[in-house]
Motif scaffolding. Sequence first.
Motif, short mmCIF file in Angstrom:
data_model
loop_
_atom_site.label_atom_id
_atom_site.label_comp_id
_atom_site.label_asym_id
_atom_site.label_seq_id
_atom_site.Cartn_x
_atom_site.Cartn_y
_atom_site.Cartn_z
N LYS A 161 0.84 -1.21 0.00
CA LYS A 161 0.00 0.00 0.00
C LYS A 161 0.87 1.24 0.00
N TYR A 162 1.93 1.24 0.80
CA TYR A 162 2.82 2.40 0.85
C TYR A 162 3.55 2.59 -0.47
N LEU A 163 4.01 1.50 -1.07
CA LEU A 163 4.69 1.59 -2.36
C LEU A 163 3.72 2.10 -3.44
N THR A 164 2.47 1.66 -3.37
CA THR A 164 1.47 2.09 -4.34
C THR A 164 1.16 3.58 -4.19
N GLU A 165 1.07 4.05 -2.96
CA GLU A 165 0.80 5.46 -2.71
C GLU A 165 1.95 6.35 -3.15
N ASP A 175 11.97 4.38 5.38
CA ASP A 175 10.60 4.86 5.20
C ASP A 175 9.60 3.72 5.44
N ILE A 176 9.89 2.57 4.85
CA ILE A 176 8.98 1.43 4.97
C ILE A 176 8.91 0.93 6.41
N MET A 177 10.06 0.85 7.07
CA MET A 177 10.06 0.39 8.46
C MET A 177 9.31 1.35 9.36
N GLU A 178 9.38 2.64 9.06
CA GLU A 178 8.64 3.62 9.85
C GLU A 178 7.14 3.41 9.70
N VAL A 179 6.70 3.09 8.48
CA VAL A 179 5.28 2.81 8.25
C VAL A 179 4.84 1.61 9.07
N LEU A 180 5.67 0.58 9.12
CA LEU A 180 5.33 -0.62 9.88
C LEU A 180 5.40 -0.36 11.38
#
Length: 228
Positions: A161-165, A175-180
């Motif tokens: 979802k984050y990659l798609t956004e 960035d991804i780890m922060e989202v998780l």
Amino acid sequence: MSKILILEDDEKLRNELEKFLKNNGYEVVTLQSFNNTLNDILKINPNLLLLDINLPETDGEYICKEIRKKSNMPIIIVTSKDNEIDELLSINNGADHYITKPFNIHILLAKINSLLRRTNMSTENIDFIDAKDFVLNINKSTIEKDNKSIELTKNEFRILKYLTENRDRIVTREDIMEVLWESENFIGDSTLTVNITRVRNKLEELGIKELLETKRGQGYILKRGIIK
């Protein structure tokens, strides 16, 4: 990464805001020409607009009113007009906040963060995200393409979802780890690698593995495929 558009003709203030917001994790776009402002805003389609009322070649109140007819993007008025009549007019025209100069830049940041959190929460109520190359089903936590559906774990779904956004932009592993982490999934670097591999495998099952590309030393980018 949320995108903020700054419409401010004071070059010094514009540069200060741009630097400050970039340092706080935002993508920032500025305009130096205001002869086609309305179309420029709609073309850039930011997540939030910082708008001065007194702009050359255009009127900020008119811009605010016209944007609100076409978009629900958050709008914060930043102006030297310190009176209740102008503030009331701006709010009636669709502005979310009205801040007068000089202002505390950290209070402005807090208002930006609050508005974007509220906007992101409202978008979470949608049932699916149509990414053209595939569909993310929010309710079922699945990725779908050509009538084929594949289940995603919570981490896989949040990553995709984050990659798609952030399509067509490089996102870092941090960035991804922060989202998780925000979802209370405290994962380490090696666990992230495993999750990325699983996401890539599920894209491969749908025949679109090539969309997810690793940028060595930078992160990952989810590219747009050629729609046939």
